[in-house]
Design a protein around this motif. Sequence first.
Motif, short mmCIF file in Angstrom:
data_model
loop_
_atom_site.label_atom_id
_atom_site.label_comp_id
_atom_site.label_asym_id
_atom_site.label_seq_id
_atom_site.Cartn_x
_atom_site.Cartn_y
_atom_site.Cartn_z
N ALA A 41 -8.08 2.33 70.36
CA ALA A 41 -7.55 1.97 69.00
C ALA A 41 -7.87 0.45 68.75
O ALA A 41 -7.98 -0.50 69.58
CB ALA A 41 -5.89 1.89 68.96
N GLU A 64 -5.32 -0.62 64.00
CA GLU A 64 -4.73 0.71 64.21
C GLU A 64 -3.43 0.93 64.98
O GLU A 64 -2.53 1.70 64.37
CB GLU A 64 -5.72 1.62 64.74
N THR A 93 -0.51 -0.22 62.69
CA THR A 93 -0.20 0.40 61.46
C THR A 93 0.83 1.78 62.24
O THR A 93 1.73 2.05 61.67
CB THR A 93 -1.34 1.11 61.06
N ASP A 94 0.67 2.22 63.55
CA ASP A 94 1.18 3.19 64.18
C ASP A 94 2.64 2.48 64.55
O ASP A 94 3.83 3.13 64.40
CB ASP A 94 0.66 3.47 65.62
N THR A 117 0.05 5.25 71.18
CA THR A 117 -1.06 4.94 70.13
C THR A 117 -2.32 4.65 71.16
O THR A 117 -2.34 4.08 72.03
CB THR A 117 -0.63 3.59 69.34
N ARG A 118 -3.29 5.30 70.72
CA ARG A 118 -3.65 6.63 69.63
C ARG A 118 -2.58 7.64 70.26
O ARG A 118 -2.54 7.79 71.39
CB ARG A 118 -5.20 6.94 69.74
#
Length: 244
Positions: free
Chosen positions: A198, A202, A205-206, A220-221
């Motif tokens: 990630a 990203e 945001t998670d 995350t991911r």
Amino acid sequence: MRKSVLILGAGSDVARALARELAQAGYDLQLAGRKVEELAKDARDLEIRFGIQSRALYFDALDLDTHQSFYEALKPRPMGVVAAFGLLGEEDLARHNQQEWLRIIHTNYTGCVSILTIAANNLEQSGEGFIVGISSVAGDRGRAANYVYGSAKAGLSAFLSGLRNRLHKRGVRVITVKPGFIKTKMTRELDLPPRLTASPEEAATDIFRAISKRKDVIYTRWIWRWIMLVIRNIPERVFKRLSI
Ligand SMILES: NC(=O)c1ccc[n+]([C@@H]2O[C@H](COP(=O)([O-])OP(=O)(O)OC[C@H]3O[C@@H](n4cnc5c(N)ncnc54)[C@H](OP(=O)(O)O)[C@@H]3O)[C@@H](O)[C@H]2O)c1
């Protein structure tokens, strides 16, 4: 009343991206870390961009004796606390060097327990708020490549789980974040697989979504949840022969 979030280890690439998300949502920010001058620049930038209030504070996760007075001096007392600091360290060195394994364990585990215990006691009294702890998938199963770091993160994940269990009844949420790979300063020397890696934005945001949606534990991911389910279930007699 304005809501303030304290970010510990605020110079981390993930923390900086999360600060932007939180600022955009209108939270005031207290950015804490060792490089105060850099954090002060970030604080000014966030104030100008997002019209929030932000300031920089000195914080060293390893300086345990200062944690209580650091937290008591916070103005205002934060309603959210994010522990983003961490140290991968040098695993090869840690096999022979006591200073190195102590540094890895104290940064990722003891330092976090110390400051989050103080934060938890404070938030418990106010009966609301959240704590975010950034652990790692490395804590889900020890691997030859990074088991000192992994064991500290395993301890942190267990600590956060217990804290969540304790504080749930008191209106305080505890969110455990388990990143797989993120392209940051920490991993700049590593050759990471793009599909499993990630960006800091990203990951941020998670994390922001996890705070908003009242999640308990996130990977995350997201794919790492399933990767680690498989890895955790490999029998030890097989796992010990693998190089993963
Ligand atoms: N990147 C990944 O692939 C990955 C994977 C799993 C978990 N994580 C976790 O994600 C979190 C964020 O890491 P990142 O990837 O954003 O790495 P990063 O950019 O290298 O940030 C790590 C931060 O921790 C701070 N720190 C280290 N020791 C400290 C101490 N004693 N006191 C205060 N701050 C200290 C560093 O501050 P200085 O600038 O002062 O050194 C730095 O700002 C960490 O908890 C890490 O373990 C990362």
